[in-house]
Design a protein around this motif. Structure first.
Motif, PDB file in Angstrom:
ATOM      1  N   ASP A   1       0.805  -1.225   0.000  1.00 46.81           N
ATOM      2  CA  ASP A   1       0.000   0.000   0.000  1.00 46.81           C
ATOM      3  C   ASP A   1       0.836   1.273   0.000  1.00 46.81           C
ATOM      4  N   GLN A   2       2.027   1.244  -0.574  1.00 44.77           N
ATOM      5  CA  GLN A   2       2.831   2.461  -0.727  1.00 44.77           C
ATOM      6  C   GLN A   2       3.297   2.562  -2.166  1.00 44.77           C
ATOM      7  N   ARG A   3       3.279   3.783  -2.678  1.00 46.90           N
ATOM      8  CA  ARG A   3       3.773   3.957  -4.038  1.00 46.90           C
ATOM      9  C   ARG A   3       5.296   4.008  -4.019  1.00 46.90           C
ATOM     10  N   GLU A   4       5.865   3.697  -5.140  1.00 45.44           N
ATOM     11  CA  GLU A   4       7.315   3.681  -5.251  1.00 45.44           C
ATOM     12  C   GLU A   4       7.878   5.095  -5.222  1.00 45.44           C
ATOM     13  N   ARG A   5       8.937   5.291  -4.461  1.00 49.73           N
ATOM     14  CA  ARG A   5       9.646   6.571  -4.427  1.00 49.73           C
ATOM     15  C   ARG A   5      10.927   6.429  -5.225  1.00 49.73           C
ATOM     16  N   ARG A   6      11.313   7.494  -5.927  1.00 46.04           N
ATOM     17  CA  ARG A   6      12.527   7.478  -6.723  1.00 46.04           C
ATOM     18  C   ARG A   6      13.346   8.721  -6.386  1.00 46.04           C
ATOM     19  N   TRP A   7      14.682   8.557  -6.327  1.00 44.78           N
ATOM     20  CA  TRP A   7      15.528   9.700  -6.009  1.00 44.78           C
ATOM     21  C   TRP A   7      16.907   9.516  -6.607  1.00 44.78           C
ATOM     22  N   VAL A   8      17.668  10.607  -6.584  1.00 45.34           N
ATOM     23  CA  VAL A   8      19.027  10.616  -7.121  1.00 45.34           C
ATOM     24  C   VAL A   8      19.990  11.087  -6.036  1.00 45.34           C
ATOM     25  N   ILE A   9      21.175  10.505  -6.008  1.00 49.10           N
ATOM     26  CA  ILE A   9      22.266  11.000  -5.176  1.00 49.10           C
ATOM     27  C   ILE A   9      23.340  11.458  -6.147  1.00 49.10           C
ATOM     28  N   TYR A  10      23.608  12.767  -6.121  1.00 47.46           N
ATOM     29  CA  TYR A  10      24.539  13.370  -7.068  1.00 47.46           C
ATOM     30  C   TYR A  10      25.982  13.015  -6.733  1.00 47.46           C
ATOM     31  N   GLU A  11      26.772  12.876  -7.774  1.00 41.95           N
ATOM     32  CA  GLU A  11      28.218  12.730  -7.631  1.00 41.95           C
ATOM     33  C   GLU A  11      28.776  14.147  -7.698  1.00 41.95           C
ATOM     34  N   GLY A  12      29.137  14.690  -6.552  1.00 43.63           N
ATOM     35  CA  GLY A  12      29.611  16.074  -6.506  1.00 43.63           C
ATOM     36  C   GLY A  12      28.499  17.005  -6.056  1.00 43.63           C
ATOM     37  N   ALA A  13      28.572  18.232  -6.545  1.00 44.58           N
ATOM     38  CA  ALA A  13      27.618  19.260  -6.114  1.00 44.58           C
ATOM     39  C   ALA A  13      26.191  18.921  -6.530  1.00 44.58           C
ATOM     40  N   ASN A  14      25.235  19.277  -5.675  1.00 40.40           N
ATOM     41  CA  ASN A  14      23.822  19.058  -5.975  1.00 40.40           C
ATOM     42  C   ASN A  14      23.358  20.112  -6.972  1.00 40.40           C
ATOM     43  N   ASP A  15      23.098  19.686  -8.176  1.00 40.48           N
ATOM     44  CA  ASP A  15      22.639  20.582  -9.230  1.00 40.48           C
ATOM     45  C   ASP A  15      21.668  19.804 -10.098  1.00 40.48           C
ATOM     46  N   ALA A  16      20.404  20.168 -10.028  1.00 37.23           N
ATOM     47  CA  ALA A  16      19.370  19.417 -10.747  1.00 37.23           C
ATOM     48  C   ALA A  16      19.569  19.445 -12.254  1.00 37.23           C
ATOM     49  N   SER A  17      20.300  20.425 -12.778  1.00 40.63           N
ATOM     50  CA  SER A  17      20.533  20.453 -14.219  1.00 40.63           C
ATOM     51  C   SER A  17      21.490  19.347 -14.658  1.00 40.63           C
ATOM     52  N   ARG A  18      22.088  18.637 -13.714  1.00 45.92           N
ATOM     53  CA  ARG A  18      22.998  17.539 -14.036  1.00 45.92           C
ATOM     54  C   ARG A  18      22.262  16.228 -14.291  1.00 45.92           C
ATOM     55  N   VAL A  19      20.962  16.190 -14.114  1.00 45.83           N
ATOM     56  CA  VAL A  19      20.190  14.967 -14.372  1.00 45.83           C
ATOM     57  C   VAL A  19      19.842  14.921 -15.863  1.00 45.83           C
ATOM     58  N   PRO A  20      20.312  13.906 -16.597  1.00 46.43           N
ATOM     59  CA  PRO A  20      19.982  13.799 -18.021  1.00 46.43           C
ATOM     60  C   PRO A  20      18.480  13.621 -18.232  1.00 46.43           C
ATOM     61  N   SER A  21      18.015  13.984 -19.410  1.00 43.23           N
ATOM     62  CA  SER A  21      16.574  13.969 -19.685  1.00 43.23           C
ATOM     63  C   SER A  21      15.946  12.596 -19.512  1.00 43.23           C
ATOM     64  N   GLU A  22      16.658  11.540 -19.917  1.00 45.73           N
ATOM     65  CA  GLU A  22      16.067  10.203 -19.786  1.00 45.73           C
ATOM     66  C   GLU A  22      15.887   9.815 -18.318  1.00 45.73           C
ATOM     67  N   TRP A  23      16.837  10.187 -17.463  1.00 45.12           N
ATOM     68  CA  TRP A  23      16.688   9.884 -16.035  1.00 45.12           C
ATOM     69  C   TRP A  23      15.674  10.826 -15.389  1.00 45.12           C
ATOM     70  N   HIS A  24      15.558  12.039 -15.884  1.00 39.97           N
ATOM     71  CA  HIS A  24      14.537  12.959 -15.367  1.00 39.97           C
ATOM     72  C   HIS A  24      13.150  12.362 -15.574  1.00 39.97           C
ATOM     73  N   GLY A  25      12.914  11.807 -16.754  1.00 43.81           N
ATOM     74  CA  GLY A  25      11.634  11.164 -17.029  1.00 43.81           C
ATOM     75  C   GLY A  25      11.379   9.992 -16.104  1.00 43.81           C
ATOM     76  N   TRP A  26      12.412   9.197 -15.840  1.00 44.18           N
ATOM     77  CA  TRP A  26      12.253   8.060 -14.929  1.00 44.18           C
ATOM     78  C   TRP A  26      11.976   8.535 -13.511  1.00 44.18           C
ATOM     79  N   LEU A  27      12.701   9.558 -13.038  1.00 46.59           N
ATOM     80  CA  LEU A  27      12.486  10.066 -11.678  1.00 46.59           C
ATOM     81  C   LEU A  27      11.056  10.541 -11.466  1.00 46.59           C
ATOM     82  N   HIS A  28      10.463  11.119 -12.506  1.00 46.60           N
ATOM     83  CA  HIS A  28       9.109  11.665 -12.385  1.00 46.60           C
ATOM     84  C   HIS A  28       8.026  10.691 -12.807  1.00 46.60           C
ATOM     85  N   GLY A  29       8.386   9.434 -13.020  1.00 42.94           N
ATOM     86  CA  GLY A  29       7.394   8.400 -13.287  1.00 42.94           C
ATOM     87  C   GLY A  29       6.823   8.398 -14.686  1.00 42.94           C
TER      88      GLY A  29
END
Length: 131
Positions: free
Chosen positions: A46-74
């Motif tokens: 009864d819980q939905r799946e959560r998805r997240w990223v751990i950055y290598e280096g500084a936390n900058d959301a622009s470093r997430v490639p488009s294909e992984w961005h789509g996966w992170l957002h379901g």
């Protein structure tokens, strides 16, 4: 980064708590070319799946490639590495967001470049209240 830095800061990579939580509650599903690690929560009733990223280096959301961005957002369920098309020759490699750095784009006339811009020419005519 120092051990204390890992405990108390989140802006220069994941904290120790995030790493421990990810190890305990999630499973790593992949990494991208920049070394960012992608996780999803272990299935629980009864819980939905959560998805997240751990950055290598500084936390900058622009470093997430488009294909992984789509996966992170379901947008799709499969891990992007399993269904990516081959790279095209015209595709450019990733470049970090340079806003706020010395490498940022500054057009002619910007204060950082001296504040001098080209004189207005052509069909521009300044407004005058007397006209």
């Amino acid at each position: 980064m120092s051990f204390l830095g890992k405990i108390f800061t989140w802006w220069n990579g994941a904290t120790i708590g995030t790493h421990l939580w990810s190890w305990r509650n999630g499973e790593q599903v992949g990494t991208d070319a920049q070394g960012n690690a992608y996780f999803r929560s272990r299935p629980k009733k009864d819980q939905r799946e959560r998805r997240w990223v751990i950055y290598e280096g500084a936390n900058d959301a622009s470093r997430v490639p488009s294909e992984w961005h789509g996966w992170l957002h379901g947008a799709f369920d499969d891990v992007p590495e399993s269904n990516l098309p081959p790279a095209r020759i015209w595709e450019a490699d990733y470049t970090p967001n340079a806003t706020g750095t010395a490498a940022a784009y500054r057009p002619q006339g910007a204060l950082e470049r001296g504040g001098k811009r080209a004189a207005a020419v052509g069909d521009y005519e300044a407004w005058s209240p007397d006209a």
